[in-house]
Design an enzyme around this catalytic site. Structure first.
Site: not given
Ligand code: OAD
Length: 247
Positions: A119, A150, A231
């Site tokens: 991303h 530009c 993690a």
């Molecule tokens: P999310 O906020 O959707 O999910 C975060 C995940 O991390 C959840 O499943 C939590 O349970 C888990 N979590 C929380 N604390 C944790 C820890 N200490 N260790 C391990 N896991 C933990 O975030 P993403 O999956 O990264 O996109 O979201 C995907 C995309 O949605 C992002 O890249 C962003 C967002 O909109 C863009 O900006 C394009």
């Protein structure tokens, strides 16, 4: 937490390991996740106001200011034990491809080499009109800055809602997932496509898939292992087990 011996064995013997990370791995560095209730970024802000090309066209000042504030949070954050464990894992297996949905650059700061930034990177700039990455010298000061070439507004080099993933990035990620032996899905809710499809692709290509996340996700029912924990705790433990079997 017990790390399954079969998983440790599979990682040791793997020709190619893929690790797919999401915002959960940076949570312990003080960077909020997106979808966690209360603390998640999207619980406090509306993505359609801040993270779309339409929002930037409508109100570039507000979008730029929001990203400038998030850049400060990222600049102050330090990599945590989870990031460091993955950097060390990379040095211990034959081949590791790290694919991150995070834009914070913490994997590189922890020592990971060339992660696939699915991303983009929040610290980098891109010309809104020409779509090319700009160096600091190519940006004229302003809120937002202007492209020296530009005159168009400068935006952060991240993927916004409704935008496609860069073709070469998508190619590198899908090739890795289609050919790996083991995939670790770490700290992602597995809800956002096309990133969420990468673990499914690895599964369909017979890779062993393990999820590391304190909560369950849409990937959990099909993953071979679900390690329920943070993690920053689970990854160092996994590394310790691997070192144990190395000796
Ligand atoms: P999310 O906020 O959707 O999910 C975060 C995940 O991390 C959840 O499943 C939590 O349970 C888990 N979590 C929380 N604390 C944790 C820890 N200490 N260790 C391990 N896991 C933990 O975030 P993403 O999956 O990264 O996109 O979201 C995907 C995309 O949605 C992002 O890249 C962003 C967002 O909109 C863009 O900006 C394009």
């Amino acid at each position: 937490m017990t790390i399954p011996a079969e998983l440790v064995h599979a990682i040791r013997g793997a020709g190619h390991v893929v690790v797919l990370t999401g915002s959960g791995i940076s949570a312990e560095s003080g960077i909020p996740t997106f979808r966690d209730a209360q603390t998640g970024t999207w619980a406090r802000f509306r993505p359609e106001d801040l993270a779309t090309p339409q929002a930037f066209r409508r109100d570039p000042e507000t979008v730029w200011a929001w990203y400038a504030w998030r850049r400060e949070t990222v600049a102050e954050a330090q990599p945590n034990a989870g990031h460091r464990a993955l950097a060390e894992l990379e040095r211990r297996v034959s081949k590791l491809t790290l694919i991150t949905q995070n834009v914070d650059g913490l994997h590189q700061r922890a020592g990971s080499r060339e992660p696939v930034e699915f991303h983009g990177n929040i610290m980098a700039n891109r010309c809104f009109a020409e779509q090319r990455r700009l160096t600091d010298d190519e940006c004229l000061p302003g809120t937002p800055p202007r492209c020296r070439d530009c005159g168009s507004a400068v935006r952060p080099d991240v993927v916004w809602f409704g935008e496609s993933i860069d073709e070469s990035v998508l190619e590198r990620a899908t090739t890795a997932c289609a050919t790996c032996d083991v995939l670790l899905s770490v700290g992602t809710s597995s809800q956002v496509q096309p990133a969420a499809g990468l673990a499914e692709l690895a599964l369909s290509c017979n890779a062993l898939v393990a999820e590391i996340n304190p909560a369950s996700t849409p990937l959990s029912p099909t993953a071979h292992y679900c390690l329920r924990g943070a993690a920053g705790a689970v990854l160092p433990q996994l590394l310790t087990e691997l070192k144990g079997t190395d000796e």
